[in-house]
Scaffold this motif. Structure first.
Motif, short mmCIF file in Angstrom:
data_model
loop_
_atom_site.label_atom_id
_atom_site.label_comp_id
_atom_site.label_asym_id
_atom_site.label_seq_id
_atom_site.Cartn_x
_atom_site.Cartn_y
_atom_site.Cartn_z
N ASP A 8 9.49 9.10 0.33
CA ASP A 8 10.85 8.85 0.16
C ASP A 8 11.67 8.38 1.47
O ASP A 8 12.40 7.52 1.34
CB ASP A 8 11.49 10.32 -0.04
CG ASP A 8 11.49 10.64 -1.78
OD1 ASP A 8 10.71 9.75 -2.52
OD2 ASP A 8 11.76 11.86 -2.15
N ASP A 40 8.76 1.10 -5.55
CA ASP A 40 8.72 0.46 -4.18
C ASP A 40 9.03 -0.84 -4.18
O ASP A 40 8.82 -1.73 -3.22
CB ASP A 40 7.32 0.82 -3.30
CG ASP A 40 6.19 0.03 -4.10
OD1 ASP A 40 6.57 -0.44 -5.32
OD2 ASP A 40 5.15 -0.24 -3.60
N ASP A 98 0.75 -1.25 0.01
CA ASP A 98 -0.06 -0.04 0.12
C ASP A 98 0.92 1.36 0.13
O ASP A 98 0.44 2.21 0.69
CB ASP A 98 -0.76 -0.06 1.21
CG ASP A 98 -2.31 -0.53 1.01
OD1 ASP A 98 -2.65 -0.57 -0.17
OD2 ASP A 98 -2.99 -1.03 1.81
N PHE A 99 1.89 1.37 -0.75
CA PHE A 99 2.69 2.41 -0.79
C PHE A 99 1.99 3.68 -1.29
O PHE A 99 2.55 4.81 -0.93
CB PHE A 99 3.99 2.19 -1.35
CG PHE A 99 5.16 3.23 -1.28
CD1 PHE A 99 5.46 3.61 -0.10
CD2 PHE A 99 5.51 3.61 -2.57
CE1 PHE A 99 6.34 4.63 -0.26
CE2 PHE A 99 6.64 4.91 -2.32
CZ PHE A 99 6.98 5.22 -1.08
N LYS A 100 1.16 3.56 -2.29
CA LYS A 100 0.65 4.53 -2.78
C LYS A 100 -0.06 5.46 -1.62
O LYS A 100 -0.27 6.69 -1.75
CB LYS A 100 -0.29 4.07 -3.95
CG LYS A 100 -0.94 5.16 -4.81
CD LYS A 100 -1.80 4.56 -6.09
CE LYS A 100 -2.24 5.44 -6.76
NZ LYS A 100 -3.15 6.45 -6.12
N ASN A 107 2.04 7.55 0.09
CA ASN A 107 2.47 8.77 -0.49
C ASN A 107 1.28 9.69 -0.37
O ASN A 107 1.28 10.94 -0.12
CB ASN A 107 2.64 8.46 -1.90
CG ASN A 107 4.10 8.23 -2.20
OD1 ASN A 107 4.99 8.80 -1.41
ND2 ASN A 107 4.45 7.63 -3.43
N1 LIG Z 1 7.65 8.93 -2.49
C1 LIG Z 1 7.95 8.12 -3.59
N2 LIG Z 1 7.05 7.44 -4.16
C2 LIG Z 1 7.21 6.68 -5.47
C3 LIG Z 1 8.68 6.61 -5.78
N3 LIG Z 1 8.63 5.80 -6.93
C4 LIG Z 1 7.30 5.31 -6.92
N4 LIG Z 1 6.66 5.76 -5.99
C5 LIG Z 1 5.27 5.47 -5.91
O1 LIG Z 1 5.06 4.07 -5.44
C6 LIG Z 1 3.73 3.88 -5.71
C7 LIG Z 1 3.73 2.39 -6.22
O2 LIG Z 1 2.32 2.28 -6.15
P1 LIG Z 1 1.82 0.68 -6.55
O3 LIG Z 1 2.69 0.20 -7.51
O4 LIG Z 1 0.19 1.01 -6.93
O5 LIG Z 1 2.06 -0.01 -5.28
P2 LIG Z 1 1.18 -0.07 -3.73
O6 LIG Z 1 0.61 1.14 -3.45
O7 LIG Z 1 2.51 -0.39 -2.87
O8 LIG Z 1 0.40 -1.33 -4.15
P3 LIG Z 1 0.77 -2.94 -3.70
O9 LIG Z 1 2.08 -3.13 -4.19
O10 LIG Z 1 -0.10 -3.60 -4.44
O11 LIG Z 1 0.79 -2.99 -2.25
C8 LIG Z 1 3.36 4.95 -6.69
O12 LIG Z 1 2.36 5.56 -6.10
C9 LIG Z 1 4.42 5.88 -7.27
O13 LIG Z 1 4.05 7.21 -7.37
C10 LIG Z 1 9.60 7.46 -5.08
O14 LIG Z 1 10.94 7.53 -5.56
N5 LIG Z 1 9.38 8.16 -4.42
#
Ligand SMILES: Nc1nc2c(ncn2[C@@H]2O[C@H](COP(=O)(O)OP(=O)(O)OP(=O)(O)O)[C@@H](O)[C@H]2O)c(=O)[nH]1
Length: 319
Positions: free
Chosen positions: A213, A239, A199-201, A204
């Motif tokens: 970050d 992520d 759930d990294f999104k 953010n």
């Molecule tokens: N802060 C930050 N966010 C990033 C970076 N690179 C990618 N992201 C964000 O990482 C998020 C990854 O989202 P998803 O691929 O949907 O993954 P998730 O929300 O972790 O969903 P699941 O993997 O299914 O648990 C996106 O919102 C990207 O914008 C970065 O360098 N810094």
């Protein structure tokens, strides 16, 4: 200025004692390193002295002489080669003729020898200065080569490093795999742990990109900590992280995944608003030497997907 030209009197004397020898353009009178037996006086035409080793050649003309060390010292190894630049005539004074002249005209020969020695000493001094300069130039070139090599290796390092976390990036991972020597793993097996934040999104979205970050950096630190000395922790992008580990068996691999999941779960980042907590899912599998990165990756990715489907904050192990 010390010259190589003989006075009229010296010229007459040497010409009378010498053997007269016509030369054609390109004719070699002697080569560098040869044992010298005679000196030469030019009557007409030009002779090129070739010193080699990057030193400048010297062209001598009428009434000039060369190769005199051979008659002073005897069997002296020639410091230069002598080649006729044009056709002409030279007088060849051998050691016996020189000795004779020394008996007959000691005063004139003594002046000639003194002049020659002064000339030779001056040339040697020039030579030493030139060599010293060349040495300094070489040292400078060496220094700048060393600096370029350092800059190059720093640049290469940067190209293979992920800017945000300092971990190796995908390019560095490919390089590591290229250079990997599976034979050297001995009793160990290569394994891939594919690690993805849950759930990294949302993290953010709720806390802002900067907080996101920080979370990535904190997880990167845990992946780095989980890696052994010859293992490769890496950020693949976004992520997603990978750890190429050396494990003894499936139990060892499972333990690595369990410890990493627990380590991330225990992280508390003040910048994250409660109740958001960091967690990761891991897909882990072995990397048989006969297969390539893409097959290792797809296997680990399928296992990671299963771990996510099961709710995340966990791991799945495959063969
Ligand atoms: N802060 C930050 N966010 C990033 C970076 N690179 C990618 N992201 C964000 O990482 C998020 C990854 O989202 P998803 O691929 O949907 O993954 P998730 O929300 O972790 O969903 P699941 O993997 O299914 O648990 C996106 O919102 C990207 O914008 C970065 O360098 N810094």
């Amino acid at each position: 200025m010390l010259g190589r030209a003989l006075s009229d009197e010296e010229l007459r004397l040497f010409a009378a004692a010498a053997r007269r020898q016509p030369v054609t353009a390109g004719e070699v009178l002697f080569r560098r390193g040869e044992a010298g037996q005679s000196m030469f006086v030019i009557e007409s035409g030009q002779i090129r002295l070739e010193f080699g080793d990057g030193l400048a050649d010297r062209v001598l003309g009428p009434s000039e002489y060369f190769g005199e060390l051979a008659v002073f010292i005897g069997q002296h190894s020639r410091m230069a080669g002598a080649v006729a630049e044009t056709g002409g005539v030279v007088h060849v004074v051998d050691q016996a003729a020189f000795e004779r002249l020394l008996g007959e005209q000691p005063g004139l020969l003594a002046r000639f020898m003194r002049r020659s020695f002064a000339y030779l000493v001056a040339s040697e001094t020039q030579l030493i200065l030139g060599l010293r300069r060349r040495n300094e130039d070489l040292m400078q070139t060496l220094d700048s080569l060393r600096q370029t090599r350092t800059e190059l290796s720093i640049a290469q390092q940067l190209v293979r490093t992920d800017e945000l976390t300092g971990l190796v990036n995908r390019r560095g991972l490919y390089r590591y795999i290229d250079e990997l020597d599976c034979e050297a793993l001995a009793e160990q097996h290569l394994a891939l742990l594919l690690i993805d934040l849950d759930d990294f999104k949302r993290i953010n979205d709720r806390n802002g990109h900067l907080a996101g970050d920080s979370a990535l950096r904190a997880v990167a630190e845990e992946v780095r900590r989980a890696a052994g000395p010859m293992e490769l922790p890496c950020r693949l992008g976004g992520d997603e992280f990978a750890l190429l580990a050396h494990v003894s068996d499936a139990g060892d691999l499972a333990n690595r995944a369990i410890r990493l999941v627990a380590a991330v779960r225990s992280l508390r980042l003040p910048i994250l608003r409660e109740p958001l907590r960091l967690s990761v899912s891991i897909g882990a599998c072995f990397c048989p030497p006969g297969e390539d990165w893409s097959s290792w990756y797809s296997r680990a990715d399928a296992l990671l997907y299963q771990a996510k489907v099961e709710g995340g904050d966990g791991w799945r192990l495959g063969d």
